[in-house]
Design a protein around this motif. Structure first.
Motif, PDB file in Angstrom:
ATOM      1  N   ASP A 102      17.943 109.575 -44.013  1.00 35.73           N
ATOM      2  CA  ASP A 102      17.198 110.499 -44.881  1.00 35.73           C
ATOM      3  C   ASP A 102      17.677 111.941 -44.729  1.00 35.73           C
ATOM      4  O   ASP A 102      16.873 112.895 -44.752  1.00 35.73           O
TER       5      ASP A 102
ATOM      6  N   CYS B 136      15.546 103.053 -51.160  1.00 35.50           N
ATOM      7  CA  CYS B 136      15.273 103.685 -52.454  1.00 35.50           C
ATOM      8  C   CYS B 136      16.295 103.235 -53.494  1.00 35.50           C
ATOM      9  O   CYS B 136      17.499 103.246 -53.244  1.00 35.50           O
TER      10      CYS B 136
ATOM     11  N   LEU C  51      14.520 106.542 -47.342  1.00 36.58           N
ATOM     12  CA  LEU C  51      15.601 106.524 -48.326  1.00 36.58           C
ATOM     13  C   LEU C  51      16.719 105.571 -47.921  1.00 36.58           C
ATOM     14  O   LEU C  51      16.881 104.503 -48.500  1.00 36.58           O
TER      15      LEU C  51
ATOM     16  N   ASP D  79      12.861 115.102 -50.252  1.00 36.78           N
ATOM     17  CA  ASP D  79      12.781 113.767 -49.670  1.00 36.78           C
ATOM     18  C   ASP D  79      12.691 113.804 -48.150  1.00 36.78           C
ATOM     19  O   ASP D  79      12.060 112.932 -47.543  1.00 36.78           O
TER      20      ASP D  79
END
Length: 354
Positions: A321, A248, A184, A118
């Motif tokens: 993230d 997310c 994220l 990610d």
């Protein structure tokens, strides 16, 4: 000879945007292909087609030698057979991936591949925002949360097949902090200590258990803090051990089963505020997470349409993230439908859960 790939609608009424073919110095929209299909009204997904002529691959070798070799092999076999030219950039520690991607787009690439976890995907998205160039994700990391949410195959060969086989695209949202873009979550509190504990080596050895190890190591050091959270200009004060701005949906789904359903393409962000009454509550939280049971530790959910700000009495570290990006105060801007991502056809033709 290129391969024709899925594309999406950019206008909310479903009409066809104008544009010019991708040139060497001017990233832009490709014209509609003659497919005979009727564009749907939703602008976030559409399995129509455009041609892939040149691919730029960002490969993070930190996932291990086996994953590195499988990516190289799959690219050579599938793109080679389809006669699609590609170039590979292998990342090294300290790479500004977003800047690298932005620079290479000027060379006429019309698809960018993120091969990694990610964090790698986040870096590539940072470089693709404000361009029309789509992203293909080859998930070789620990969590692969974005890929899992979008229904992208976790097998490298199957994910590469989205480039030269049936596929569509979905537009996903993003978040901006200063001049960086993330996908994220952004958080202040306990997650910062967990992220710092889960090193690359530990994640390669333990997988997702690396994050649990980080929790067990540090959870009795967690303390709540007075935090001010402003959402679209409305501020509230909390005493919390964690404030997380989520994009997310996979993260909150794992932590709070009774919370709202989030999606990476719902057009907004969500703020989660977590407080605990006493240190003795922490083991219960961990047990419930591992057992997949819902728990309630003074959660609060706030929906963000435009921007959110987190402030504290003293500077606290901020993670985004998986990277430490500074200290409070931090302001997060919502970027709806920021980037196009290749997905399987079945994931492109159905809306995300709401």
């Amino acid at each position: 000879m290129g391969r024709r790939m899925g594309r999406d609608v950019d206008r909310k009424d479903g009409s066809v945007p104008t544009g010019t073919p991708q040139g060497a110095g001017s990233p832009g929209l490709m014209p509609w292909a003659s497919s005979g299909e009727t564009p749907p009204s939703n602008p976030r997904w559409l399995p129509l087609i455009e041609e892939v002529m040149k691919v730029f691959v960002v490969l993070n070798p930190a996932a291990g030698q086996e994953a590195h070799a499988s990516v190289r092999d799959a690219l050579a076999r599938r793109l080679g057979a389809a006669q699609i030219p590609y170039e590979v950039h292998e990342t090294v520690e300290g790479d500004a991936i977003g800047e690298i991607v932005r620079a290479r787009l000027r060379e006429g690439f019309d698809l960018v591949v993120a091969a990694g976890g990610d964090g790698t995907v986040s870096g590539v998205v940072d470089g693709l925002v404000e361009s029309s160039i789509p992203l293909c994700i080859l998930p070789t990391g620990t969590g692969n949360l974005i890929a899992r949410e979008l229904g992208i195959p976790t097998g490298v060969d199957e994910a590469v097949a989205l480039i030269d086989g049936p596929s569509g695209t979905r537009r996903i949202d993003a978040m901006r902090i200063g001049d960086r873009v993330f996908i994220l979550n952004v958080s202040v509190g306990v997650s910062v200590s967990v992220v710092r504990s889960a090193t690359t080596g530990l994640k390669n050895r333990l997988g997702r258990l690396a994050y649990l190890w980080g929790i067990l190591l540090r959870m009795f050091r967690w303390r709540s803090h007075p935090l001010t959270v402003a959402v679209d200009g409305v501020a509230e004060e909390y005493r919390a051990i964690e404030v997380s701005v989520m994009n997310c949906g996979m993260l909150p789904k794992a932590l709070y089963l009774n919370g709202p359903t989030l999606s990476v393409d719902d057009g907004h962000l969500d703020v989660f505020v977590l407080g605990m009454k006493a240190i003795r509550d922490y083991p219960g939280m961990i047990f419930n997470v591992l057992a997949g049971r819902p728990f309630d530790f003074l959660w609060r959910f706030l929906e963000v349409e435009k921007h959110a700000t987190i402030r504290s009495d003293r500077p606290l570290r901020v993670q985004a993230d998986g990277d430490i990006v500074g200290t409070t105060p931090v302001e997060i801007e919502v970027l709806p439908a920021a980037v196009r991502v290749l997905v399987p056809q079945e994931a492109a033709t159905a809306p995300s859960p709401s």
